[in-house]
Every structure is written in C-alpha cells, then in structure tokens.
Write a protein that holds these residues in place. Sequence first.
Motif, mmCIF file in Angstrom:
data_model
loop_
_atom_site.group_PDB
_atom_site.id
_atom_site.type_symbol
_atom_site.label_atom_id
_atom_site.label_comp_id
_atom_site.label_asym_id
_atom_site.label_seq_id
_atom_site.Cartn_x
_atom_site.Cartn_y
_atom_site.Cartn_z
ATOM 1 N N TYR A 1 -20.709 9.388 -7.590
ATOM 2 C CA TYR A 1 -21.043 10.411 -6.610
ATOM 3 C C TYR A 1 -22.091 9.856 -5.651
ATOM 4 C CZ TYR A 1 -18.981 13.902 -9.812
ATOM 5 O OH TYR A 1 -18.143 14.623 -10.612
ATOM 6 N N ARG B 1 -15.703 29.275 -19.796
ATOM 7 C CA ARG B 1 -14.258 29.135 -19.596
ATOM 8 C C ARG B 1 -13.736 30.320 -18.790
ATOM 9 N NH1 ARG B 1 -14.007 28.263 -25.529
ATOM 10 N NH2 ARG B 1 -13.726 26.053 -25.930
ATOM 11 N N THR C 1 -13.114 7.918 -8.820
ATOM 12 C CA THR C 1 -12.946 8.011 -10.266
ATOM 13 C C THR C 1 -12.566 6.630 -10.763
ATOM 14 O OG1 THR C 1 -12.198 10.294 -10.053
ATOM 15 C CG2 THR C 1 -11.683 9.156 -12.106
ATOM 16 N N TYR D 1 -13.939 19.576 -24.381
ATOM 17 C CA TYR D 1 -14.296 19.712 -22.978
ATOM 18 C C TYR D 1 -14.116 18.438 -22.172
ATOM 19 C CZ TYR D 1 -16.661 24.000 -24.412
ATOM 20 O OH TYR D 1 -16.960 25.231 -24.923
ATOM 21 N N PHE E 1 -17.254 8.386 -13.117
ATOM 22 C CA PHE E 1 -17.185 8.938 -11.772
ATOM 23 C C PHE E 1 -18.409 8.477 -10.974
ATOM 24 C CE2 PHE E 1 -13.837 11.992 -12.763
ATOM 25 C CZ PHE E 1 -13.965 12.145 -14.130
ATOM 26 N N TYR F 1 -12.758 25.741 -16.021
ATOM 27 C CA TYR F 1 -14.132 25.923 -16.459
ATOM 28 C C TYR F 1 -15.034 26.025 -15.246
ATOM 29 C CZ TYR F 1 -12.231 23.492 -20.563
ATOM 30 O OH TYR F 1 -11.466 23.099 -21.618
ATOM 31 N N LYS G 1 -21.734 33.972 -21.069
ATOM 32 C CA LYS G 1 -22.219 32.967 -22.018
ATOM 33 C C LYS G 1 -23.724 32.948 -21.941
ATOM 34 C CE LYS G 1 -19.614 30.054 -23.835
ATOM 35 N NZ LYS G 1 -19.459 28.633 -23.610
ATOM 36 N N PHE H 1 -26.630 18.989 -17.494
ATOM 37 C CA PHE H 1 -25.738 20.089 -17.857
ATOM 38 C C PHE H 1 -26.509 21.202 -18.560
ATOM 39 C CE2 PHE H 1 -22.016 22.219 -19.234
ATOM 40 C CZ PHE H 1 -22.189 22.556 -20.565
ATOM 41 N N LEU I 1 -21.531 25.890 -19.775
ATOM 42 C CA LEU I 1 -20.138 25.888 -19.350
ATOM 43 C C LEU I 1 -19.524 27.204 -19.769
ATOM 44 C CD1 LEU I 1 -17.501 23.097 -19.841
ATOM 45 C CD2 LEU I 1 -17.079 25.359 -20.790
ATOM 46 N N GLU J 1 -16.334 16.331 -21.795
ATOM 47 C CA GLU J 1 -17.537 16.572 -21.016
ATOM 48 C C GLU J 1 -17.989 15.332 -20.273
ATOM 49 O OE1 GLU J 1 -18.933 19.703 -20.586
ATOM 50 O OE2 GLU J 1 -19.590 18.402 -18.983
ATOM 51 N N GLN J 2 -18.558 15.551 -19.115
ATOM 52 C CA GLN J 2 -19.127 14.464 -18.318
ATOM 53 C C GLN J 2 -20.644 14.483 -18.451
ATOM 54 O OE1 GLN J 2 -16.097 14.982 -14.614
ATOM 55 N NE2 GLN J 2 -17.944 13.876 -14.154
ATOM 56 N N ASP K 1 -9.659 18.634 -13.064
ATOM 57 C CA ASP K 1 -9.576 17.292 -13.626
ATOM 58 C C ASP K 1 -10.887 16.561 -13.405
ATOM 59 O OD1 ASP K 1 -8.294 14.159 -12.794
ATOM 60 O OD2 ASP K 1 -8.206 15.042 -14.798
ATOM 61 N N LYS K 2 -11.593 16.938 -12.385
ATOM 62 C CA LYS K 2 -12.904 16.366 -12.079
ATOM 63 C C LYS K 2 -13.843 17.498 -11.716
ATOM 64 C CE LYS K 2 -10.675 15.342 -7.717
ATOM 65 N NZ LYS K 2 -10.001 14.312 -6.934
ATOM 66 N N ILE K 3 -15.106 17.156 -11.644
ATOM 67 C CA ILE K 3 -16.113 18.179 -11.347
ATOM 68 C C ILE K 3 -16.424 18.172 -9.865
ATOM 69 C CG2 ILE K 3 -18.497 18.881 -11.750
ATOM 70 C CD1 ILE K 3 -18.309 17.704 -14.517
ATOM 71 N N GLN L 1 -19.259 25.387 -14.499
ATOM 72 C CA GLN L 1 -20.472 24.858 -15.135
ATOM 73 C C GLN L 1 -21.681 25.078 -14.239
ATOM 74 O OE1 GLN L 1 -18.984 20.785 -15.406
ATOM 75 N NE2 GLN L 1 -18.797 21.013 -17.622
ATOM 76 N N TYR M 1 -25.552 23.302 -13.620
ATOM 77 C CA TYR M 1 -26.394 22.139 -13.859
ATOM 78 C C TYR M 1 -27.760 22.384 -13.237
ATOM 79 C CZ TYR M 1 -22.316 19.282 -15.092
ATOM 80 O OH TYR M 1 -21.198 18.767 -15.699
ATOM 81 N N LEU N 1 -18.147 13.598 -4.689
ATOM 82 C CA LEU N 1 -17.402 12.626 -5.484
ATOM 83 C C LEU N 1 -16.844 11.543 -4.573
ATOM 84 C CD1 LEU N 1 -16.243 11.877 -8.286
ATOM 85 C CD2 LEU N 1 -14.236 13.240 -7.692
ATOM 86 N N ARG O 1 -17.283 10.259 -18.766
ATOM 87 C CA ARG O 1 -16.604 11.259 -19.570
ATOM 88 C C ARG O 1 -16.484 10.750 -20.995
ATOM 89 N NH1 ARG O 1 -11.122 13.233 -17.160
ATOM 90 N NH2 ARG O 1 -12.482 14.659 -16.037
ATOM 91 N N ARG P 1 -14.668 22.925 -12.636
ATOM 92 C CA ARG P 1 -14.117 21.875 -13.465
ATOM 93 C C ARG P 1 -12.604 21.983 -13.480
ATOM 94 N NH1 ARG P 1 -15.092 19.021 -18.261
ATOM 95 N NH2 ARG P 1 -13.288 17.650 -18.259
#
Lengths: 109, 118
Positions: free
Chosen positions: B36, A51, B49, B104, B34, A32, A57, A46, A49, B106-107, A95-97, A34, A36, B46, B97, A93
């Motif tokens: 930051y 994909r 986690t 998603y 998370f 993904y 989008k 946010f 997003l 989402e965070q 596993d983490k942003i 994103q 912000y 970051l 999260r 995106r």
Amino acid sequence: SQKIEQNSEALNIQEGKTATLTCNYTNYSPAYLQWYRQDPGRGPVFLLLIRENEKEKRKERLKVTFDTTLKQSLFHITASQPADSATYLCALRDDKIIFGKGTRLHILP
Amino acid sequence: GAVVSQHPSRVICKSGTSVKIECRSLDFQATTMFWYRQFPKKSLMLMATSNEGSKATYEQGVEKDKFLINHASLTLSTLTVTSAHPEDSSFYICSARDTGLAEYNEQFFGPGTRLTVL
C-alpha cells in the motif's frame, strides 16, 4: 463506482464520552467489514471485524454495528480516553482490503 | 499475535536512484502479501498484490516497471522503487495474509516505510 466514505475527517470528543464514527459504502457487497486504528507514522492495527450476517460486535470498550441494508457501519468507543486519540479506518474486505480515508479522533482531556 | 516487519523504516534518497523495501512475516507464512501507499492525510491505497512464486498483480494506474515486487519466499516480499522521483515520496506499508488462519485469512500490517526522494 465503488466508494467507502467516513463522514468525518476529524472528530473532537470530551474524555469519558462515547465517540461514534460512521462508515458508509456504495456498490460493494462485502463479506466482512473491519475497523483499524492508525497512529501517526505507523501502520494500521486491526481492531474489530464484523461479518455481513452479524449486526453487532463488541470488544472491551469498542462496539461495531453493521447494517447491510443501509450499507453502513458505526464504530463506538465508550468511556473515551485521551489514549484513544488516533485515526480510525474503516475497511471493506473482499478478496483484498479496501480502506476508507479515516477519521482523526481527538479525545479532549 | 502475528508480526510483520518492514525495513528500512525511513529512507532518504536522491532523485533517480532505486530504493528497496523489505516486508517480512516473522512468525507465520504468507503466500500473499500486499503493498500500500499512503499520502499525508489520505487513506491507504492498494498498489499491488504479491503472490509467492508468481508475478505480482498491480492495481490500475500503478506502473509495474516503476514498482518492482518480488515475493521469493513465504516470509519475504520486496518492493523496489526504481528511478525514484520526488512524487514517489510517500509512506509505504505492506501487509501479509496468514494462510494458516483459515477463517478470516487475516491480513497483518507492517509498521510502514517513509520514503523521501530529494
């Protein structure tokens, strides 16, 4: 190494025009992407997003495109307003942003 | 929408003291949070986690003994900056999260905590 680059540190746009912000990345294959918004002294909010299998989008005056071949995303604000002035962050995106450095957008009245 | 709060929003402390920052998810459960850090005109970096009930995972270059993270419940994570020094002055932002949003994961981000170490 992995990189996210937002090509403009700052951008001035006349009110009413379309603002276009660019995000490029290397050595990533994000699921993904994103966007912000961050106002001074605040956490990121946010916006959109997209994909990897989506090309575009939209949300109200916002539009995001995602080109996985070019490894690039474009973020458009149409009919820009002074209230749109903020820093806009691109984030990948996995596993983490992971965030880009952001572009400070100034909409000039 | 999901809300994440942070407390305090601003803190000023003397060099050598420890500072605790709280991050709470107000209307959802977060097994993962998370942390930051953001320096002026720089992006969010970051730090770590935080997983509920287990040890935090720190990013490369972040000292785990300096930045203690505790995630004791599904709605609360804390970051303690131990023996703070002026170079630790920064804007600290947490995100949570939402484990309930399967699509998603989402965070959602907190409003940030401005730490100034004198």
